[in-house]
Design a protein around this motif. Sequence first.
Motif, PDB file in Angstrom:
ATOM      1  N   GLY A  84       0.785  -1.226   0.000  1.00 61.17           N
ATOM      2  CA  GLY A  84       0.000   0.000   0.000  1.00 61.17           C
ATOM      3  C   GLY A  84       0.816   1.274   0.000  1.00 61.17           C
ATOM      4  O   GLY A  84       2.050   1.258   0.038  1.00 61.17           O
ATOM      5  N   THR A  85       0.101   2.405  -0.008  1.00 63.67           N
ATOM      6  CA  THR A  85       0.703   3.712  -0.284  1.00 63.67           C
ATOM      7  C   THR A  85       1.150   4.489   0.959  1.00 63.67           C
ATOM      8  O   THR A  85       1.311   5.707   0.898  1.00 63.67           O
ATOM      9  CB  THR A  85      -0.289   4.590  -1.068  1.00 63.67           C
ATOM     10  OG1 THR A  85      -1.492   4.737  -0.288  1.00 63.67           O
ATOM     11  CG2 THR A  85      -0.624   3.974  -2.403  1.00 63.67           C
ATOM     12  N   LEU A  86       1.351   3.825   2.066  1.00 61.91           N
ATOM     13  CA  LEU A  86       1.770   4.535   3.280  1.00 61.91           C
ATOM     14  C   LEU A  86       3.138   5.199   3.108  1.00 61.91           C
ATOM     15  O   LEU A  86       3.522   6.063   3.892  1.00 61.91           O
ATOM     16  CB  LEU A  86       1.797   3.565   4.462  1.00 61.91           C
ATOM     17  CG  LEU A  86       1.638   4.176   5.867  1.00 61.91           C
ATOM     18  CD1 LEU A  86       0.332   4.941   5.987  1.00 61.91           C
ATOM     19  CD2 LEU A  86       1.708   3.091   6.929  1.00 61.91           C
ATOM     20  N   HIS A  87       3.845   4.824   2.052  1.00 64.64           N
ATOM     21  CA  HIS A  87       5.157   5.410   1.793  1.00 64.64           C
ATOM     22  C   HIS A  87       5.083   6.903   1.489  1.00 64.64           C
ATOM     23  O   HIS A  87       6.133   7.566   1.429  1.00 64.64           O
ATOM     24  CB  HIS A  87       5.841   4.688   0.631  1.00 64.64           C
ATOM     25  CG  HIS A  87       6.257   3.284   0.945  1.00 64.64           C
ATOM     26  ND1 HIS A  87       5.343   2.255   1.094  1.00 64.64           N
ATOM     27  CD2 HIS A  87       7.478   2.727   1.146  1.00 64.64           C
ATOM     28  CE1 HIS A  87       5.991   1.136   1.359  1.00 64.64           C
ATOM     29  NE2 HIS A  87       7.278   1.388   1.394  1.00 64.64           N
ATOM     30  N   TRP A  88       3.897   7.463   1.310  1.00 64.78           N
ATOM     31  CA  TRP A  88       3.806   8.909   1.096  1.00 64.78           C
ATOM     32  C   TRP A  88       4.361   9.671   2.313  1.00 64.78           C
ATOM     33  O   TRP A  88       4.764  10.834   2.184  1.00 64.78           O
ATOM     34  CB  TRP A  88       2.353   9.328   0.834  1.00 64.78           C
ATOM     35  CG  TRP A  88       1.488   9.409   2.068  1.00 64.78           C
ATOM     36  CD1 TRP A  88       0.723   8.423   2.595  1.00 64.78           C
ATOM     37  CD2 TRP A  88       1.331  10.552   2.925  1.00 64.78           C
ATOM     38  NE1 TRP A  88       0.090   8.862   3.739  1.00 64.78           N
ATOM     39  CE2 TRP A  88       0.441  10.168   3.957  1.00 64.78           C
ATOM     40  CE3 TRP A  88       1.848  11.845   2.921  1.00 64.78           C
ATOM     41  CZ2 TRP A  88       0.076  11.042   4.979  1.00 64.78           C
ATOM     42  CZ3 TRP A  88       1.477  12.714   3.949  1.00 64.78           C
ATOM     43  CH2 TRP A  88       0.597  12.310   4.959  1.00 64.78           C
ATOM     44  N   LEU A  89       4.446   8.995   3.464  1.00 62.22           N
ATOM     45  CA  LEU A  89       4.958   9.634   4.671  1.00 62.22           C
ATOM     46  C   LEU A  89       6.471   9.892   4.605  1.00 62.22           C
ATOM     47  O   LEU A  89       7.031  10.497   5.525  1.00 62.22           O
ATOM     48  CB  LEU A  89       4.617   8.789   5.894  1.00 62.22           C
ATOM     49  CG  LEU A  89       3.133   8.826   6.289  1.00 62.22           C
ATOM     50  CD1 LEU A  89       2.813   7.734   7.293  1.00 62.22           C
ATOM     51  CD2 LEU A  89       2.765  10.195   6.858  1.00 62.22           C
ATOM     52  N   TYR A  90       7.112   9.459   3.527  1.00 63.75           N
ATOM     53  CA  TYR A  90       8.479   9.892   3.274  1.00 63.75           C
ATOM     54  C   TYR A  90       8.559  11.418   3.293  1.00 63.75           C
ATOM     55  O   TYR A  90       9.596  11.992   3.648  1.00 63.75           O
ATOM     56  CB  TYR A  90       8.939   9.407   1.891  1.00 63.75           C
ATOM     57  CG  TYR A  90       9.651   8.085   1.878  1.00 63.75           C
ATOM     58  CD1 TYR A  90      11.040   8.026   1.888  1.00 63.75           C
ATOM     59  CD2 TYR A  90       8.948   6.888   1.820  1.00 63.75           C
ATOM     60  CE1 TYR A  90      11.708   6.821   1.843  1.00 63.75           C
ATOM     61  CE2 TYR A  90       9.605   5.669   1.771  1.00 63.75           C
ATOM     62  CZ  TYR A  90      10.990   5.642   1.781  1.00 63.75           C
ATOM     63  OH  TYR A  90      11.647   4.446   1.749  1.00 63.75           O
ATOM     64  N   ALA A  91       7.483  12.091   2.875  1.00 68.29           N
ATOM     65  CA  ALA A  91       7.471  13.555   2.852  1.00 68.29           C
ATOM     66  C   ALA A  91       7.705  14.129   4.237  1.00 68.29           C
ATOM     67  O   ALA A  91       8.367  15.172   4.394  1.00 68.29           O
ATOM     68  CB  ALA A  91       6.138  14.061   2.290  1.00 68.29           C
ATOM     69  N   VAL A  92       7.192  13.464   5.275  1.00 74.23           N
ATOM     70  CA  VAL A  92       7.371  13.926   6.649  1.00 74.23           C
ATOM     71  C   VAL A  92       8.772  13.593   7.150  1.00 74.23           C
ATOM     72  O   VAL A  92       9.488  14.467   7.672  1.00 74.23           O
ATOM     73  CB  VAL A  92       6.308  13.301   7.579  1.00 74.23           C
ATOM     74  CG1 VAL A  92       6.535  13.746   9.020  1.00 74.23           C
ATOM     75  CG2 VAL A  92       4.905  13.681   7.112  1.00 74.23           C
ATOM     76  N   SER A  93       9.186  12.338   6.995  1.00 82.34           N
ATOM     77  CA  SER A  93      10.485  11.925   7.534  1.00 82.34           C
ATOM     78  C   SER A  93      11.636  12.645   6.830  1.00 82.34           C
ATOM     79  O   SER A  93      12.628  13.015   7.464  1.00 82.34           O
ATOM     80  CB  SER A  93      10.653  10.407   7.420  1.00 82.34           C
ATOM     81  OG  SER A  93      10.515   9.967   6.089  1.00 82.34           O
ATOM     82  N   ASN A  94      11.519  12.890   5.534  1.00 85.08           N
ATOM     83  CA  ASN A  94      12.569  13.602   4.818  1.00 85.08           C
ATOM     84  C   ASN A  94      12.636  15.071   5.225  1.00 85.08           C
ATOM     85  O   ASN A  94      13.713  15.676   5.241  1.00 85.08           O
ATOM     86  CB  ASN A  94      12.359  13.490   3.311  1.00 85.08           C
ATOM     87  CG  ASN A  94      12.974  12.239   2.737  1.00 85.08           C
ATOM     88  OD1 ASN A  94      14.100  12.227   2.285  1.00 85.08           O
ATOM     89  ND2 ASN A  94      12.210  11.148   2.783  1.00 85.08           N
ATOM     90  N   PHE A  95      11.485  15.669   5.559  1.00 86.48           N
ATOM     91  CA  PHE A  95      11.481  17.057   6.009  1.00 86.48           C
ATOM     92  C   PHE A  95      12.181  17.170   7.364  1.00 86.48           C
ATOM     93  O   PHE A  95      12.919  18.133   7.617  1.00 86.48           O
ATOM     94  CB  PHE A  95      10.055  17.595   6.099  1.00 86.48           C
ATOM     95  CG  PHE A  95       9.986  19.060   6.419  1.00 86.48           C
ATOM     96  CD1 PHE A  95      10.327  20.001   5.469  1.00 86.48           C
ATOM     97  CD2 PHE A  95       9.579  19.494   7.671  1.00 86.48           C
ATOM     98  CE1 PHE A  95      10.283  21.362   5.760  1.00 86.48           C
ATOM     99  CE2 PHE A  95       9.525  20.843   7.977  1.00 86.48           C
ATOM    100  CZ  PHE A  95       9.877  21.784   7.010  1.00 86.48           C
ATOM    101  N   VAL A  96      11.957  16.201   8.243  1.00 80.49           N
ATOM    102  CA  VAL A  96      12.663  16.170   9.529  1.00 80.49           C
ATOM    103  C   VAL A  96      14.169  16.122   9.281  1.00 80.49           C
ATOM    104  O   VAL A  96      14.955  16.809   9.950  1.00 80.49           O
ATOM    105  CB  VAL A  96      12.213  14.957  10.368  1.00 80.49           C
ATOM    106  CG1 VAL A  96      13.088  14.810  11.608  1.00 80.49           C
ATOM    107  CG2 VAL A  96      10.749  15.090  10.757  1.00 80.49           C
ATOM    108  N   MET A  97      14.583  15.330   8.304  1.00 81.47           N
ATOM    109  CA  MET A  97      16.003  15.210   7.966  1.00 81.47           C
ATOM    110  C   MET A  97      16.584  16.553   7.535  1.00 81.47           C
ATOM    111  O   MET A  97      17.677  16.941   7.981  1.00 81.47           O
ATOM    112  CB  MET A  97      16.181  14.179   6.853  1.00 81.47           C
ATOM    113  CG  MET A  97      17.601  14.042   6.326  1.00 81.47           C
ATOM    114  SD  MET A  97      18.057  15.200   4.998  1.00 81.47           S
ATOM    115  CE  MET A  97      16.915  14.715   3.714  1.00 81.47           C
TER     116      MET A  97
END
Length: 570
Positions: A84-97
Amino acid sequence: MALHKSSVHVFSGIDYVLFVLVLIISFLVGLYYGIWSKNKPTTPQEYFLGNRNMGIFPVAISLLVTFVSGINLIAVSSDVYAHGTLHWLYAVSNFVMVIASSFIFLPVFYELRLPSSFSYLELRFGRKVQLLASFIYLVGTSCLVAVILYIPSLVINHAAGLSTALTTIVLGLICIFYTAVGGFRAVIWADLFQAILMFGSSIGIVCVGLGLVGGFGEIWAAAERGGRLIYSNFNPDPTIRLTTWTFVIGHSFHITQQFGLNQQSVQRCLSVSNLTKARIILFLFYLGQMFFVAFSIIAALLVYAYYETCDPLSSGMIQKLDQLMGNFVFEMSEHYPGLSGLFIAGLIASTLSTMSSCLNSSTVCLYEDFIKPILPQMSQKTSCNLLKLFTLLLGCLQIVLVFVVEKLGTAYVILITVTGLTNGAMLGLFTMGMLVSKANQTGAIAGTISAIFGSAVLVIGGLSKKPDPHLPMRTDGCYFNFTISTNTLLSTTSDQNADLPWIFRISFMYYCLIGFMIVFLVGYPVSLLTGGNELKDKRLLAPFMRKYLSTTTTKFEPEEMNPLSRLEDN
């Protein structure tokens, strides 16, 4: 859209031309910068950082393609297809980075102007910690490159029948050549060419696929029918493979070390002339990374729409989920000659860019942290020759490791697991150094070793964990005979790991966070029990922590702080 046949895919002439062309161009880039260019590397500083006068755009592109490899399009899209598409949360984790790197780590590295991020650890904790961390980095990076090099070898094997061993050796040797001969500039400009090819091939494939399945509307409708559109999962159970928390918390720690604090990232950010430009590079990298993650998700849903009623894994047409995207492209190439060659060329380009960047950065660490202190009077010519030799040796080691990682499972899980083994310890070590003034060498060593040991226990104990269940797959649209394998049946059943101890069922996405916490839980108390620490220079702390230092602290002189000053004197 049902799959109508099981077929063996064969490369056409144009496919082979595109495949070979990307290898030749990458080879010539290294040849140019190593032999004919007026900027060919004749000093260690030129070899490492391009004399710190690189442009923002080529460096940002290089940083992007360093971390956007075959893992993204192949592994992430395959994982979205199955889970599934839960990988869209990369947007959050990458912003933290981006935030953590811009305001905690990057200002310190830039002010000290160190070519190796591990040189900071020598100044902060001492030489023993530097050597320990640099060794861990070299091991972890070599394993990472092995995973990334394995991906195109697997796809080419499925496409053209070429052995994974032969493909791995050829790709590895070409990358070793242009990285060793051309140095940092060759890596940067080869990355730029490879980025154009990678993005061009990916966009072309998706555009063709959209025409086959009927557009975005049909993709979304198929994804809804198959339950692939997953936007959140707030279940706090840490043993669940992917949830909102595993991304927002666990993956944020992982990605901060992997992208923001990694030697490749630091090296590129230091190749420009000021901190503002370095922060712009990180922001551009974030935008590019998010574009490619979104692109990978769309590609996954496109492939699902195409195979909605006849899953290739369940029907036995592919043996591993990592072959899914390649199988899709090869079927389309029957109607669009050259498409599979373009796909393979883009995949190879992304692999070469990542491997070359890792090779160059690993060579920096090996030279700066292990060799230069032993042979400080080495001439610049001898230094450059040694750098080329180290690139050759490290590259050969990474090629050998490919034949180990291919036994460990799907690429996405291997990637997070292997990097999680070392990333948590490294992130914890640097963070403790920049945020906790009382942390000392004894505490840093104790915390790092404990974190590596604890992460290793989790990884080894988790090896017996059975595959996580996939979302439902359909085969009612297949019109050829097949037998569902035992592995496929196992992957679609639930709660297979009930007998496994809870600690070993923790999601692999938390490995980095756990390692990070162990560093602090062990390192800080040990530091206090062994006398703490009094820093001599406030530049060793993150800018917002410097106000807590005593006003009596002194500064090192610039030449005492900066190993590059020693390079320039030779």
